[in-house]
Structure formats: structure tokens, C-alpha cells
Motif scaffolding. Structure first.
Motif, mmCIF file in Angstrom:
data_model
loop_
_atom_site.group_PDB
_atom_site.id
_atom_site.type_symbol
_atom_site.label_atom_id
_atom_site.label_comp_id
_atom_site.label_asym_id
_atom_site.label_seq_id
_atom_site.Cartn_x
_atom_site.Cartn_y
_atom_site.Cartn_z
ATOM 1 N N GLY A 1 0.840 -1.240 -0.116
ATOM 2 C CA GLY A 1 -0.010 0.106 0.022
ATOM 3 C C GLY A 1 0.940 1.249 0.068
ATOM 4 N N VAL A 2 2.067 1.284 0.785
ATOM 5 C CA VAL A 2 2.809 2.543 0.971
ATOM 6 C C VAL A 2 3.618 2.561 -0.590
ATOM 7 N N TYR A 3 4.131 1.534 -0.981
ATOM 8 C CA TYR A 3 4.778 1.709 -2.481
ATOM 9 C C TYR A 3 3.728 2.036 -3.310
ATOM 10 N N ASN A 4 2.683 1.732 -3.621
ATOM 11 C CA ASN A 4 1.533 2.084 -4.474
ATOM 12 C C ASN A 4 1.050 3.442 -4.273
ATOM 13 N N ALA A 5 1.299 3.892 -3.069
ATOM 14 C CA ALA A 5 0.986 5.256 -2.901
ATOM 15 C C ALA A 5 1.838 6.193 -3.359
ATOM 16 N N LEU A 6 2.969 5.857 -2.982
ATOM 17 C CA LEU A 6 4.453 6.627 -3.565
ATOM 18 C C LEU A 6 4.401 6.730 -5.229
ATOM 19 N N GLU A 7 3.855 5.334 -5.762
ATOM 20 C CA GLU A 7 4.026 5.414 -7.234
ATOM 21 C C GLU A 7 2.861 6.368 -7.591
ATOM 22 N N ASN A 8 1.667 6.476 -6.965
ATOM 23 C CA ASN A 8 0.565 7.406 -7.227
ATOM 24 C C ASN A 8 0.902 8.717 -7.280
ATOM 25 N N GLN A 9 1.925 9.383 -6.348
ATOM 26 C CA GLN A 9 2.229 10.535 -5.910
ATOM 27 C C GLN A 9 3.604 10.909 -7.156
ATOM 28 N N GLY A 10 3.830 9.937 -8.006
ATOM 29 C CA GLY A 10 4.657 10.239 -9.105
ATOM 30 C C GLY A 10 6.072 9.913 -8.881
ATOM 31 N N LEU A 11 6.258 8.808 -8.132
ATOM 32 C CA LEU A 11 7.862 8.247 -7.737
ATOM 33 C C LEU A 11 8.211 7.608 -8.831
ATOM 34 N N THR A 12 9.474 7.726 -9.469
ATOM 35 C CA THR A 12 9.914 7.224 -10.816
ATOM 36 C C THR A 12 11.286 7.113 -10.493
ATOM 37 N N GLY A 13 12.136 6.386 -11.410
ATOM 38 C CA GLY A 13 13.243 6.276 -11.847
ATOM 39 C C GLY A 13 14.082 5.483 -10.463
ATOM 40 N N THR A 14 15.319 6.294 -10.245
ATOM 41 C CA THR A 14 16.076 5.679 -9.308
ATOM 42 C C THR A 14 15.540 5.806 -7.935
ATOM 43 N N LYS A 15 14.660 6.906 -7.618
ATOM 44 C CA LYS A 15 14.269 6.909 -6.436
ATOM 45 C C LYS A 15 13.307 5.807 -6.098
ATOM 46 N N LYS A 16 12.536 5.373 -7.092
ATOM 47 C CA LYS A 16 11.503 4.454 -6.843
ATOM 48 C C LYS A 16 12.253 3.366 -6.667
ATOM 49 N N GLN A 17 13.369 2.952 -7.420
ATOM 50 C CA GLN A 17 14.137 1.591 -7.027
ATOM 51 C C GLN A 17 14.710 1.711 -5.634
ATOM 52 N N VAL A 18 15.047 2.769 -5.241
ATOM 53 C CA VAL A 18 15.820 2.955 -3.811
ATOM 54 C C VAL A 18 14.605 2.750 -2.965
ATOM 55 N N VAL A 19 13.373 3.256 -2.791
ATOM 56 C CA VAL A 19 12.105 3.052 -2.225
ATOM 57 C C VAL A 19 11.895 1.636 -1.941
ATOM 58 N N LYS A 20 11.844 0.976 -3.267
ATOM 59 C CA LYS A 20 11.463 -0.279 -3.444
ATOM 60 C C LYS A 20 12.302 -1.301 -2.927
ATOM 61 N N TYR A 21 13.462 -1.130 -2.692
ATOM 62 C CA TYR A 21 14.470 -2.375 -2.201
ATOM 63 C C TYR A 21 14.572 -1.888 -0.613
#
Length: 123
Positions: A77-97
Motif C-alpha cells: 500500500g505504501v509503495y503504491n501510494a508513492l507511485e501514485n504520487q509520481g515516484l519514478t526512476g532511481t528514487k523508485k528503485q531505492v524506495v522499493k528495495y
């Protein structure tokens, strides 16, 4: 007319698992509240009684499954909320891992705690 926007892919598995885990959590939370707030009142819940419940394989398994399910549901849920806020690229990968690593630590420590309460060896 407003467009539907979601980071969940149409027909994707993360959307489905988010709903399945939500349904499971509602049932387990109802069981938890019934058992620990109606059958046993807060002042009657002791470490010894909790430890005794954890020695029952069914209860132990349900609590471990609850831990894993709640962790997945929350992190997804947190990850998808961040994606909905526009998280992309390297930041998205860092957050994911980072979320994956935090989840693993949480689940491992939760299982270690459950094992200690059940009198099982911790790893």
C-alpha cells in the motif's frame, strides 16, 4: 469526466493481492478482537497466557501468517501510494528495495518473537 488513475496495472497481481490480504486481515483482526477483547479482557491477558496460546500450532501459524500478510499489505500500500504520487526512476528503485529490506527484517524478527513465545528455537 474524471479519469481513473492508479499505479496498479490493470489485471495486475499486486492489485489482486492487496484485496485478498485486506479480506484476510479483516477476518483475522475480528478474531483477534473477539479473543483478546471479549473472551479475555485486557487485564486478563498475560505473557504466560500469550505464550500458552502460541504453543498451539494453529494459533501460531495464524499469527505468523497474519504477520506476513499485514507486512505485505502495508508495504504494498505504501509503495503504491508513492507511485501514485509520481515516484519514478532511481528514487523508485531505492524506495522499493528499502521497503523490501525493511519487510524482511520485520518478518524475521516477528517470527523470532513468535518462536520465543511458543518455546521454539529462534534462529
Amino acid at each position: 469526466m474524471a479519469e481513473r488513475y492508479s499505479s496498479f496495472e490493470t489485471g495486475g497481481r499486486r492489485w489482486l493481492w492487496q484485496r485478498i490480504t485486506a479480506a484476510f486481515l479483516v477476518v483475522v483482526l475480528a478474531f483477534h478482537f473477539f479473543l483478546l477483547h471479549f473472551v479475555n479482557h485486557a487485564d486478563e491477558v498475560t505473557f504466560l497466557a500469550s505464550s500458552a496460546r502460541m504453543t498451539d500450532l494453529t494459533y501460531y501459524s495464524l499469527m505468523v501468517l497474519f504477520l506476513v500478510t499485514a507486512t505485505f499489505h502495508g508495504v504494498n500500500g505504501v509503495y503504491n501510494a508513492l507511485e501514485n504520487q509520481g515516484l519514478t526512476g532511481t528514487k523508485k528503485q531505492v524506495v522499493k528495495y528499502t521497503l523490501i529490506a525493511a519487510s524482511l527484517v520485520l518478518v524475521v524478527q516477528g517470527i523470532r518473537t513468535a518462536n520465543a513465545w511458543a518455546g521454539l528455537p529462534t534462529f
